[in-house]
Design a protein around this motif. Sequence first.
Motif, short mmCIF file in Angstrom:
data_model
loop_
_atom_site.label_atom_id
_atom_site.label_comp_id
_atom_site.label_asym_id
_atom_site.label_seq_id
_atom_site.Cartn_x
_atom_site.Cartn_y
_atom_site.Cartn_z
N ASP A 1 0.82 -1.21 0.00
CA ASP A 1 0.00 0.00 0.00
C ASP A 1 0.86 1.26 0.00
O ASP A 1 0.56 2.23 -0.71
CB ASP A 1 -0.95 0.01 1.21
CG ASP A 1 -2.04 -1.03 1.11
OD1 ASP A 1 -2.27 -1.57 0.00
OD2 ASP A 1 -2.66 -1.33 2.16
N PHE A 2 1.92 1.25 0.78
CA PHE A 2 2.81 2.40 0.86
C PHE A 2 3.49 2.65 -0.49
O PHE A 2 3.52 3.78 -1.00
CB PHE A 2 3.85 2.20 1.96
CG PHE A 2 4.85 3.30 2.07
CD1 PHE A 2 4.53 4.50 2.68
CD2 PHE A 2 6.13 3.15 1.54
CE1 PHE A 2 5.46 5.53 2.76
CE2 PHE A 2 7.07 4.17 1.62
CZ PHE A 2 6.72 5.37 2.24
N LEU A 3 4.05 1.60 -1.09
CA LEU A 3 4.77 1.73 -2.35
C LEU A 3 3.84 2.01 -3.53
O LEU A 3 4.21 2.72 -4.46
CB LEU A 3 5.59 0.47 -2.62
CG LEU A 3 6.72 0.18 -1.64
CD1 LEU A 3 7.29 -1.21 -1.88
CD2 LEU A 3 7.80 1.24 -1.73
N ALA A 4 2.64 1.46 -3.49
CA ALA A 4 1.70 1.61 -4.60
C ALA A 4 1.25 3.05 -4.78
O ALA A 4 0.83 3.42 -5.89
CB ALA A 4 0.50 0.70 -4.39
N LEU A 5 1.34 3.85 -3.75
CA LEU A 5 0.98 5.26 -3.88
C LEU A 5 1.86 5.97 -4.91
O LEU A 5 1.43 6.92 -5.56
CB LEU A 5 1.08 5.97 -2.53
CG LEU A 5 0.08 5.55 -1.46
CD1 LEU A 5 0.42 6.22 -0.14
CD2 LEU A 5 -1.34 5.88 -1.89
N VAL A 6 3.08 5.49 -5.04
CA VAL A 6 4.04 6.10 -5.97
C VAL A 6 4.11 5.32 -7.28
O VAL A 6 4.12 5.90 -8.36
CB VAL A 6 5.44 6.18 -5.32
CG1 VAL A 6 6.47 6.73 -6.29
CG2 VAL A 6 5.39 7.01 -4.05
N ASN A 7 4.17 3.97 -7.18
CA ASN A 7 4.36 3.15 -8.37
C ASN A 7 3.82 1.74 -8.12
O ASN A 7 4.46 0.95 -7.42
CB ASN A 7 5.86 3.12 -8.72
CG ASN A 7 6.15 2.39 -10.00
OD1 ASN A 7 5.43 1.49 -10.42
ND2 ASN A 7 7.24 2.77 -10.64
N LYS A 8 2.67 1.43 -8.70
CA LYS A 8 2.05 0.12 -8.46
C LYS A 8 2.88 -1.04 -8.99
O LYS A 8 2.94 -2.10 -8.38
CB LYS A 8 0.65 0.08 -9.06
CG LYS A 8 -0.35 0.88 -8.28
CD LYS A 8 -1.75 0.69 -8.80
CE LYS A 8 -2.70 1.52 -7.95
NZ LYS A 8 -4.09 1.31 -8.31
N GLN A 9 3.55 -0.84 -10.13
CA GLN A 9 4.38 -1.92 -10.68
C GLN A 9 5.56 -2.21 -9.76
O GLN A 9 5.88 -3.37 -9.51
CB GLN A 9 4.90 -1.55 -12.07
CG GLN A 9 3.88 -1.77 -13.16
CD GLN A 9 4.50 -1.53 -14.53
OE1 GLN A 9 5.16 -0.52 -14.75
NE2 GLN A 9 4.30 -2.49 -15.43
N ALA A 10 6.20 -1.18 -9.26
CA ALA A 10 7.33 -1.37 -8.35
C ALA A 10 6.86 -2.02 -7.05
O ALA A 10 7.55 -2.88 -6.50
CB ALA A 10 8.01 -0.04 -8.05
N ALA A 11 5.68 -1.65 -6.59
CA ALA A 11 5.12 -2.24 -5.37
C ALA A 11 4.89 -3.74 -5.57
O ALA A 11 5.26 -4.55 -4.72
CB ALA A 11 3.83 -1.54 -4.99
N ALA A 12 4.31 -4.11 -6.69
CA ALA A 12 4.05 -5.52 -6.97
C ALA A 12 5.36 -6.30 -7.11
O ALA A 12 5.48 -7.42 -6.60
CB ALA A 12 3.22 -5.65 -8.25
N LYS A 13 6.34 -5.71 -7.76
CA LYS A 13 7.64 -6.37 -7.93
C LYS A 13 8.33 -6.58 -6.58
O LYS A 13 8.91 -7.63 -6.32
CB LYS A 13 8.53 -5.54 -8.85
CG LYS A 13 9.82 -6.18 -9.23
CD LYS A 13 10.59 -5.35 -10.22
CE LYS A 13 11.90 -6.01 -10.56
NZ LYS A 13 12.69 -5.24 -11.53
N THR A 14 8.25 -5.59 -5.70
CA THR A 14 8.86 -5.69 -4.37
C THR A 14 8.19 -6.80 -3.57
O THR A 14 8.86 -7.63 -2.95
CB THR A 14 8.76 -4.35 -3.63
OG1 THR A 14 9.49 -3.37 -4.37
CG2 THR A 14 9.32 -4.45 -2.22
#
Length: 91
Positions: A18-31
Amino acid sequence: MEIKWTSKALSDLSRLYDFLALVNKQAAAKTVQSLTSSPASLLENPRLGERLEAFDPREVRKILIGQYEMRYEIQNSTIYILRLWHTREDR
């Protein structure tokens, strides 16, 4: 051996996404994908991580996955993923 995720660890994954998806959903999913696949290496070498003496007599250990710390516990033939967070978080 098998790996099981505790509810707190799953909650940590959700919070990080949720924290990362605010900036970049693809990067959040990859992480999140990286964090969920990394513990597989523990199946061959469960004592890979540094032992955390503060939890004695429990066998709680930690590994670093990039900039994330993952704590896990070995009980018999099961590895429980306990918690995870970014190393910059105030813990």
